[in-house]
Design a protein around this motif. Structure first.
Motif, short mmCIF file in Angstrom:
data_model
loop_
_atom_site.label_atom_id
_atom_site.label_comp_id
_atom_site.label_asym_id
_atom_site.label_seq_id
_atom_site.Cartn_x
_atom_site.Cartn_y
_atom_site.Cartn_z
N PRO A 206 7.45 0.20 -1.97
CA PRO A 206 8.35 -0.95 -2.08
C PRO A 206 8.40 -1.47 -3.50
N GLY A 207 9.53 -2.05 -3.87
CA GLY A 207 9.67 -2.59 -5.21
C GLY A 207 10.08 -1.52 -6.21
N THR A 208 10.02 -1.87 -7.48
CA THR A 208 10.43 -0.97 -8.54
C THR A 208 9.26 -0.12 -9.02
N VAL A 209 9.61 0.93 -9.76
CA VAL A 209 8.58 1.81 -10.31
C VAL A 209 7.72 1.06 -11.33
N VAL A 210 8.35 0.15 -12.09
CA VAL A 210 7.60 -0.63 -13.08
C VAL A 210 6.52 -1.47 -12.39
N TRP A 255 -8.91 -0.92 -2.73
CA TRP A 255 -8.73 -1.56 -1.42
C TRP A 255 -7.71 -2.70 -1.51
N ILE A 256 -7.84 -3.54 -2.54
CA ILE A 256 -6.91 -4.67 -2.69
C ILE A 256 -5.49 -4.16 -2.98
N THR A 257 -5.38 -3.15 -3.84
CA THR A 257 -4.05 -2.64 -4.21
C THR A 257 -3.34 -2.01 -3.03
N MET A 262 0.61 -2.31 1.60
CA MET A 262 0.90 -2.09 3.02
C MET A 262 1.01 -3.39 3.82
N TYR A 263 0.18 -4.38 3.50
CA TYR A 263 0.12 -5.57 4.34
C TYR A 263 0.38 -6.87 3.59
N GLY A 264 0.53 -6.82 2.25
CA GLY A 264 0.69 -8.04 1.48
C GLY A 264 2.05 -8.68 1.67
N ARG A 265 2.17 -9.91 1.18
CA ARG A 265 3.43 -10.64 1.27
C ARG A 265 4.48 -9.98 0.40
N ARG A 266 5.66 -9.80 0.95
CA ARG A 266 6.76 -9.20 0.20
C ARG A 266 7.45 -10.26 -0.66
N ASP A 316 1.15 -17.15 2.22
CA ASP A 316 0.86 -16.81 3.60
C ASP A 316 -0.52 -17.33 3.99
N SER A 317 -0.61 -17.91 5.15
CA SER A 317 -1.90 -18.41 5.63
C SER A 317 -2.63 -17.39 6.48
N GLY A 318 -1.89 -16.44 7.08
CA GLY A 318 -2.52 -15.45 7.93
C GLY A 318 -2.86 -14.20 7.16
N GLY A 319 -3.67 -13.33 7.79
CA GLY A 319 -4.04 -12.07 7.18
C GLY A 319 -5.11 -12.25 6.11
N ASN A 320 -5.44 -11.14 5.45
CA ASN A 320 -6.43 -11.18 4.39
C ASN A 320 -5.82 -11.76 3.12
N PRO A 321 -6.35 -12.85 2.59
CA PRO A 321 -5.74 -13.45 1.39
C PRO A 321 -5.83 -12.54 0.17
N LEU A 322 -6.77 -11.58 0.15
CA LEU A 322 -6.87 -10.68 -0.99
C LEU A 322 -5.64 -9.80 -1.12
N TYR A 323 -4.98 -9.53 0.00
CA TYR A 323 -3.78 -8.67 -0.04
C TYR A 323 -2.59 -9.39 -0.68
N ASN A 324 -2.67 -10.70 -0.80
CA ASN A 324 -1.57 -11.47 -1.38
C ASN A 324 -1.78 -11.77 -2.86
N ILE A 325 -2.86 -11.25 -3.45
CA ILE A 325 -3.09 -11.44 -4.88
C ILE A 325 -1.96 -10.78 -5.65
N SER A 326 -1.47 -11.46 -6.68
CA SER A 326 -0.39 -10.91 -7.49
C SER A 326 -0.81 -9.59 -8.13
#
Length: 412
Positions: A206-210, A255-257, A262-266, A316-326
């Motif tokens: 998802p997203g751009t190659v950059v 793991w975070i990346t 796969m599961y982070g906020r879009r 997002d309040s649900g899920g693992n917050p580490l997956y939402n790290i920029s």
């Protein structure tokens, strides 16, 4: 410049980009989950580019220079040129949006493009439609730059494989230089094939190659920066700490990346360019008919109200917050984990590993504290020796006294 000229000037280009939400306000939130905050771009992005300083391909180039002064100048010029290139690329996106806004055409809504990575080549081919060879020259430049970077990385990986991984085996079996060169060529072929395979996988991300490149490079460059910082800022950093910090940081960052992909906020998609005159423009270009500027039509101006407003991306309040790290903070988390884990392990194992005795291996601001520590140890050793407790002096203690004395003489 050609795109800005077709739009009507740099002022109109900027105004359209601002009205279309392409120039968001600066976000100073310290929350690492904010995608493009000021701190994520400056601190996180800076951490990622610090990893390039210690990259194998960069070190090979630096070692080819005759003096340290030239190496410093090269790094300084690289910083300036890289900053200019990224500002230019960002402005290119604003020009593309303003261009299609003036035309009243969104190539994605019209079905011309399916992937965000196709926008820049399509835009360049369109604005240079009447200039034979310009589109090909642009694409050739892009491919040449990409091949140059990839070849450097592949060469660096092959060098690491030969020198760091296979060197003990070569020494054990007395491998000839011809055999080493052959294995190096095989390594280049292997890593080249791996890069080509990953390029096909990149199409599904998802997203751009950059964005994907920044995320993966940051996840790998951060741990490398962390272990170099450990060795350059602490005299007691050792191989056990460096290896532990690198492995733990790489595993956690991977793991975070992958979890973020796969599961982070879009990210919230930006509104498309207003208007839908693409097919009208196409007919006009084919038949040679005159098509008036959308800004001078009967309505007066393009109606920006037809585009959806930009919603504010919440946390997002649900899920693992580490997956939402920029993704801009992957390098920051990587070097912090590598440095802290490496420091803890180095302190725990410092009795089995001698601290560094060469101040040139430390950063300049650390050398002052290193010298004070060395002086204190020397004074304690001298007092111990003159107190008559010669029985406790073993060969290792005597060796340290000689080393401290030589270093003190050099400092004086």
């Amino acid at each position: 410049m050609k795109g800005v000229y077709d739009i009507g000037g740099i002022g109109l280009t900027w105004d359209l980009a601002v009205q279309g939400g392409r120039v968001p306000p600066v976000e100073f939130s310290v929350d690492p989950r904010v995608r493009h905050s000021f701190w994520a771009l400056v601190v996180g992005g800076g951490s990622m580019y610090m990893g390039y300083v210690f990259d194998q391909s960069a070190i090979q180039r630096i070692c080819a220079l005759p003096t340290v002064r030239q190496a410093k100048l090269t790094y300084a010029l690289t910083t300036v040129v890289t900053s200019i290139s990224f500002v230019t690329l960002s402005f290119l996106g604003l020009v593309a949006y303003s261009y299609y806004t003036v035309r009243g055409c969104d190539p994605f809504k019209a079905g011309y493009l399916k992937n965000r990575n196709q926008l820049v080549p399509y835009f360049v081919m369109e604005i240079f439609h009447g200039f034979p060879g310009m589109s090909g020259l642009f694409l050739a430049t892009i491919f040449s730059a990409a091949l140059s970077s990839v070849s450097s990385v592949i060469n660096g990986l092959a060098a690491n494989t030969i020198e760091d991984l296979l060197r003990p085996a070569f020494d054990r079996y007395n491998t000839t230089e011809k055999g080493k060169i052959f294995i190096a060529k095989i390594s280049v072929f292997f890593f080249g094939g791996l890069c080509v395979s990953l390029s096909f996988v990149a199409r599904t991300l998802p997203g751009t190659v950059v964005q994907a490149a920044i995320g993966f490079v940051g996840a790998c460059a951060g741990p490398v920066f962390g272990i170099f910082l450990l060795g350059a800022s602490t005299p007691w950093g050792n191989i056990a700490g460096a290896a532990s910090g690198l492995v733990v940081s790489l595993v956690l960052n991977a793991w975070i990346t992958l979890g973020g992909i796969m599961y982070g906020r879009r990210p919230v998609p930006l509104p498309p360019a207003p208007g839908n005159f693409c097919h009208v423009q196409e007919v006009a270009n084919i038949t040679g008919l005159y098509l008036p500027d959308p800004f001078n039509n009967s309505t007066g101006y393009i109606d920006f109200s037809t585009s959806s407003p930009i919603p504010v991306a919440g946390i997002d309040s649900g899920g693992n917050p580490l997956y939402n790290i920029s993704y801009m903070n992957y390098a920051l988390t990587g070097w912090l984990i590598a440095f802290l884990v490496g420091l803890a392990v180095s302190l725990a194992t410092k009795h089995w590993h001698e601290p560094t005795r060469d101040e040139r291996l430390l950063l300049p601001f650390v050398r002052r504290f290193w010298r004070l520590n060395q002086a204190d140890e020397l004074q304690q050793a001298v007092k111990l020796r003159h107190s008559g407790e010669h029985s406790v002096e073993g060969p290792q203690t005597q060796k340290r006294l000689i080393s401290f004395g030589n270093q003190t003489s050099d400092m004086i």
